[in-house]
Scaffold this active site. Structure first.
Site, PDB file in Angstrom:
ATOM      1  N   ASN A  30       0.827  -1.208   0.000  1.00  0.00           N
ATOM      2  CA  ASN A  30       0.000   0.000   0.000  1.00  0.00           C
ATOM      3  C   ASN A  30       0.856   1.251   0.000  1.00  0.00           C
ATOM      4  OD1 ASN A  30      -2.370  -1.586   0.276  1.00  0.00           O
ATOM      5  ND2 ASN A  30      -2.056  -1.701   2.489  1.00  0.00           N
ATOM      6  N   HIS A  31       1.305   1.706  -1.154  1.00  0.00           N
ATOM      7  CA  HIS A  31       2.056   2.967  -1.195  1.00  0.00           C
ATOM      8  C   HIS A  31       1.200   4.078  -0.580  1.00  0.00           C
ATOM      9  CE1 HIS A  31       5.110   1.812  -4.536  1.00  0.00           C
ATOM     10  NE2 HIS A  31       4.729   0.750  -3.850  1.00  0.00           N
ATOM     11  N   THR A  32       1.822   4.860   0.288  1.00  0.00           N
ATOM     12  CA  THR A  32       1.050   5.847   1.030  1.00  0.00           C
ATOM     13  C   THR A  32       0.358   6.853   0.105  1.00  0.00           C
ATOM     14  OG1 THR A  32       1.110   7.526   2.768  1.00  0.00           O
ATOM     15  CG2 THR A  32       3.058   7.339   1.355  1.00  0.00           C
TER      16      THR A  32
END
Length: 210
Positions: free
Chosen positions: A81-83
Site C-alpha cells: 500500500n504505497h502511502t
C-alpha cells in the site's frame, strides 16, 4: 485424525494442512485448515501466497480452523500500500540510501491497514485476493478471483471486484446458532459424531449438542 500431518489425503501432494507447513510466527493457522495447489508446491504457501508480508510491519495473517483455501488464493499485506498521504506515490523511504533519508522512517512509505483475519470454516475460492486490514467472518465464502477490500460478515457469500456481499448462507437464527455452537472448537470425537448433522444442515441438532 492428525491435524499435525502435512498431507491429509493418501497420494495427494497437492493438498496440505496449512498449519504444518507454515513457519512464519506472524502467520497463525488453526487445525485442519487445508490449502490445495495444483500449480505450485502447496508447502510454499508462505512464499507464493502471502505477499508483501515484511517483518518490519509486525502485521499478522490469522486463519481459523477448518478453512478451505483454493489454489492461487493470495493475501496482500501492508507494504503493497504505497502511502496516499504523500504528494507522490513513489516510495522514497525504502530508498533511504539513495536519498539520504532516515532508515527509521522506512514504514512511512506505505499505509498500514492492519492484520488479515480469517475466521473458522471459511472457504476462499480460486485465485481470490484478500487485502490488508480485512476480516472475514466464520462460515463465509469468498468467490473465485474476488478482490476482498472490506470486511465480510459471518456466513456471507461475497464475490466480484471489488467483492460485495451476494447473500447470506442461512437464516439469521441459523447463523446465530452456528456462531454460538462454535463446533470447530469441539473435541474431535464430538465433531466426528456430528459430521452427518453438519453435512445435512441440521442446525437444530448442533444447537442441542452445545
Amino acid at each position: 485424525m492428525d491435524p499435525e500431518k502435512i498431507y491429509p489425503r493418501t497420494n495427494d501432494h497437492e493438498t496440505v494442512y496449512l498449519k504444518s507447513v507454515v513457519k512464519n510466527p506472524n502467520i497463525l493457522v488453526g487445525d485442519f485448515t487445508m490449502y490445495n495447489d495444483f500449480v505450485n508446491d502447496p508447502r510454499q504457501f508462505e512464499k507464493n501466497n502471502v505477499l508483501y508480508h515484511y517483518p518490519i510491519n509486525h502485521d499478522k495473517l490469522v486463519i481459523g480452523k477448518f478453512c478451505s483455501i483454493a489454489c492461487g488464493a493470495k493475501f496482500l499485506f501492508n507494504s503493497a500500500n504505497h502511502t496516499q498521504a504523500s504528494l507522490s506515490t513513489y516510495p522514497f523511504p525504502i530508498f533511504f540510501e539513495e536519498w539520504g533519508l532516515d532508515v527509521r522512517n522506512i514504514t512511512s512509505a506505505w499505509d498500514n491497514k492492519g492484520d488479515i483475519v480469517i475466521g473458522n470454516d471459511v472457504w476462499i475460492g480460486y485465485e481470490a485476493l484478500i487485502l490488508s486490514g480485512v476480516t472475514i467472518g466464520d462460515g463465509a465464502i469468498i468467490g473465485a478471483r474476488a478482490v476482498v477490500t472490506k470486511d465480510v460478515p459471518p456466513y456471507t457469500i461475497a464475490g466480484g471486484v471489488p467483492a460485495k456481499a451476494i447473500r447470506k448462507r442461512f437464516s439469521d437464527d441459523a447463523v446465530s446458532a452456528l456462531l454460538k455452537s462454535k463446533w470447530w472448537d469441539w473435541p474431535e470425537e464430538k465433531i466426528q459424531r456430528s459430521i452427518s448433522d453438519i453435512q445435512a444442515g441440521r442446525v437444530g441438532r448442533l444447537r442441542d449438542l452445545c
